[in-house]
Design a protein around this motif. Structure first.
Motif, PDB file in Angstrom:
ATOM      1  N   UNK A  47       0.839  -1.206   0.000  1.00 38.62           N
ATOM      2  CA  UNK A  47       0.000   0.000   0.000  1.00 38.62           C
ATOM      3  C   UNK A  47       0.871   1.252   0.000  1.00 38.62           C
ATOM      4  N   UNK A  48       1.954   1.245   0.767  1.00 42.85           N
ATOM      5  CA  UNK A  48       2.869   2.391   0.793  1.00 42.85           C
ATOM      6  C   UNK A  48       3.555   2.574  -0.556  1.00 42.85           C
ATOM      7  N   UNK A  49       4.041   1.495  -1.131  1.00 45.21           N
ATOM      8  CA  UNK A  49       4.746   1.581  -2.413  1.00 45.21           C
ATOM      9  C   UNK A  49       3.830   2.039  -3.538  1.00 45.21           C
ATOM     10  N   UNK A  50       2.579   1.648  -3.479  1.00 48.36           N
ATOM     11  CA  UNK A  50       1.626   1.998  -4.547  1.00 48.36           C
ATOM     12  C   UNK A  50       0.862   3.291  -4.265  1.00 48.36           C
ATOM     13  N   UNK A  51       1.023   3.836  -3.061  1.00 43.26           N
ATOM     14  CA  UNK A  51       0.315   5.067  -2.724  1.00 43.26           C
ATOM     15  C   UNK A  51      -1.171   4.874  -2.591  1.00 43.26           C
ATOM     16  N   UNK A  52      -1.558   3.738  -2.019  1.00 40.28           N
ATOM     17  CA  UNK A  52      -2.982   3.451  -1.852  1.00 40.28           C
ATOM     18  C   UNK A  52      -3.513   4.160  -0.613  1.00 40.28           C
ATOM     19  N   UNK A  53      -4.761   4.525  -0.640  1.00 37.31           N
ATOM     20  CA  UNK A  53      -5.348   5.254   0.481  1.00 37.31           C
ATOM     21  C   UNK A  53      -5.007   6.732   0.373  1.00 37.31           C
ATOM     22  N   UNK A  73       3.389 -12.373   3.053  1.00 32.97           N
ATOM     23  CA  UNK A  73       4.801 -12.626   3.364  1.00 32.97           C
ATOM     24  C   UNK A  73       5.736 -11.947   2.364  1.00 32.97           C
ATOM     25  N   UNK A  74       7.002 -11.916   2.722  1.00 33.74           N
ATOM     26  CA  UNK A  74       8.000 -11.218   1.931  1.00 33.74           C
ATOM     27  C   UNK A  74       8.162 -11.759   0.526  1.00 33.74           C
ATOM     28  N   UNK A  75       7.927 -13.049   0.341  1.00 33.66           N
ATOM     29  CA  UNK A  75       8.028 -13.631  -0.997  1.00 33.66           C
ATOM     30  C   UNK A  75       6.954 -13.047  -1.913  1.00 33.66           C
ATOM     31  N   UNK A  76       5.743 -12.903  -1.367  1.00 32.13           N
ATOM     32  CA  UNK A  76       4.649 -12.305  -2.138  1.00 32.13           C
ATOM     33  C   UNK A  76       4.932 -10.836  -2.443  1.00 32.13           C
ATOM     34  N   UNK A  77       5.458 -10.130  -1.447  1.00 31.52           N
ATOM     35  CA  UNK A  77       5.803  -8.718  -1.630  1.00 31.52           C
ATOM     36  C   UNK A  77       6.864  -8.583  -2.721  1.00 31.52           C
ATOM     37  N   UNK A  78       7.899  -9.410  -2.647  1.00 33.15           N
ATOM     38  CA  UNK A  78       8.969  -9.386  -3.632  1.00 33.15           C
ATOM     39  C   UNK A  78       8.423  -9.651  -5.036  1.00 33.15           C
ATOM     40  N   UNK A  79       7.567 -10.649  -5.162  1.00 30.84           N
ATOM     41  CA  UNK A  79       6.973 -10.975  -6.467  1.00 30.84           C
ATOM     42  C   UNK A  79       6.176  -9.791  -7.012  1.00 30.84           C
ATOM     43  N   UNK A  80       5.414  -9.126  -6.153  1.00 30.74           N
ATOM     44  CA  UNK A  80       4.605  -7.981  -6.598  1.00 30.74           C
ATOM     45  C   UNK A  80       5.489  -6.800  -6.993  1.00 30.74           C
ATOM     46  N   UNK A  81       6.534  -6.550  -6.233  1.00 32.81           N
ATOM     47  CA  UNK A  81       7.446  -5.449  -6.556  1.00 32.81           C
ATOM     48  C   UNK A  81       8.092  -5.684  -7.917  1.00 32.81           C
ATOM     49  N   UNK A  82       8.618  -6.877  -8.117  1.00 31.95           N
ATOM     50  CA  UNK A  82       9.343  -7.162  -9.357  1.00 31.95           C
ATOM     51  C   UNK A  82       8.421  -7.298 -10.563  1.00 31.95           C
ATOM     52  N   UNK A  83       7.103  -7.482 -10.342  1.00 32.72           N
ATOM     53  CA  UNK A  83       6.142  -7.558 -11.444  1.00 32.72           C
ATOM     54  C   UNK A  83       5.553  -6.189 -11.797  1.00 32.72           C
ATOM     55  N   UNK A  84       5.803  -5.191 -10.962  1.00 36.26           N
ATOM     56  CA  UNK A  84       5.235  -3.860 -11.162  1.00 36.26           C
ATOM     57  C   UNK A  84       6.228  -2.991 -11.933  1.00 36.26           C
ATOM     58  N   UNK A 106      14.100 -19.332  -3.964  1.00 31.99           N
ATOM     59  CA  UNK A 106      12.846 -18.664  -4.337  1.00 31.99           C
ATOM     60  C   UNK A 106      13.053 -17.156  -4.452  1.00 31.99           C
ATOM     61  N   UNK A 107      13.815 -16.566  -3.536  1.00 34.17           N
ATOM     62  CA  UNK A 107      14.056 -15.119  -3.580  1.00 34.17           C
ATOM     63  C   UNK A 107      14.803 -14.726  -4.847  1.00 34.17           C
ATOM     64  N   UNK A 108      15.847 -15.485  -5.184  1.00 35.87           N
ATOM     65  CA  UNK A 108      16.579 -15.174  -6.415  1.00 35.87           C
ATOM     66  C   UNK A 108      15.744 -15.467  -7.657  1.00 35.87           C
ATOM     67  N   UNK A 109      14.900 -16.484  -7.610  1.00 31.55           N
ATOM     68  CA  UNK A 109      13.977 -16.737  -8.720  1.00 31.55           C
ATOM     69  C   UNK A 109      13.026 -15.557  -8.928  1.00 31.55           C
ATOM     70  N   UNK A 110      12.717 -14.866  -7.834  1.00 33.52           N
ATOM     71  CA  UNK A 110      11.838 -13.692  -7.896  1.00 33.52           C
ATOM     72  C   UNK A 110      12.619 -12.403  -8.164  1.00 33.52           C
ATOM     73  N   UNK A 111      13.902 -12.531  -8.471  1.00 39.95           N
ATOM     74  CA  UNK A 111      14.762 -11.408  -8.873  1.00 39.95           C
ATOM     75  C   UNK A 111      15.157 -10.479  -7.737  1.00 39.95           C
TER      76      UNK A 111
END
Length: 147
Positions: A47-53, A73-84, A106-111
């Motif tokens: 939410x902070x990174x996307x400026x939601x709210x 979890x951090x893996x999901x956050x990492x995946x969303x960051x690297x996909x945005x 998994x972390x390196x797979x997610x860049x």
């Protein structure tokens, strides 16, 4: 050509208040002009990174990301960051207690840009955090922050 030197922003995504305080303490006295923005869980981080709210987006120079976070979890956050497209160039350093090979892979797979296991030894943790700060905020040429 001189570039406009802006205050650096470190975005710390960490749920453990003790670790937050220790990381902030380790960064004190830095030669870099910086501020630390904090999110305590993965939902809040995105939410902070996307400026939601009501908040404007936090677009940091560096993200320090714990893996074991509540709500998302951090893996999901990492995946969303690297996909945005707007966020994917921001360097992400996983800073976690996990030394699990699956988490590392998994972390390196997610860049992830870097995976570091936190030490429970205070002086070693300070050394790690100061090394991250010196490398990522003093040595590396970072991409310009987008508005």
């Amino acid at each position: 050509m001189l570039t406009d030197v802006k205050r650096k922003i470190i975005f710390l995504v960490e749920d453990n208040w003790g670790d937050i305080r220790l990381i902030q303490e380790a960064l004190k006295g830095s030669a870099v002009d910086y501020e630390v923005a904090i999110a305590r869980d993965g939902v809040e981080a995105m939410a902070c990174l996307r400026g939601e709210g009501d908040q404007p987006a936090v677009l940091p120079d560096l993200i320090l990301l714990d893996l074991n976070l509540p709500r998302k979890d951090g893996r999901e956050v990492l995946a969303e960051i690297k996909a945005d497209p707007r966020l994917k160039r921001i360097p992400v350093v996983v800073l976690t207690t996990s030394r699990n090979d699956d988490d590392i892979i998994k972390s390196y797979d997610l860049h992830v840009n870097c995976y570091i296991s936190k030490s429970r030894n205070l002086s070693e943790l300070f050394k790690i955090v100061r090394g991250i700060e010196a490398f990522w905020l003093e040595t590396v040429t970072l991409p310009p922050r987008q508005s």
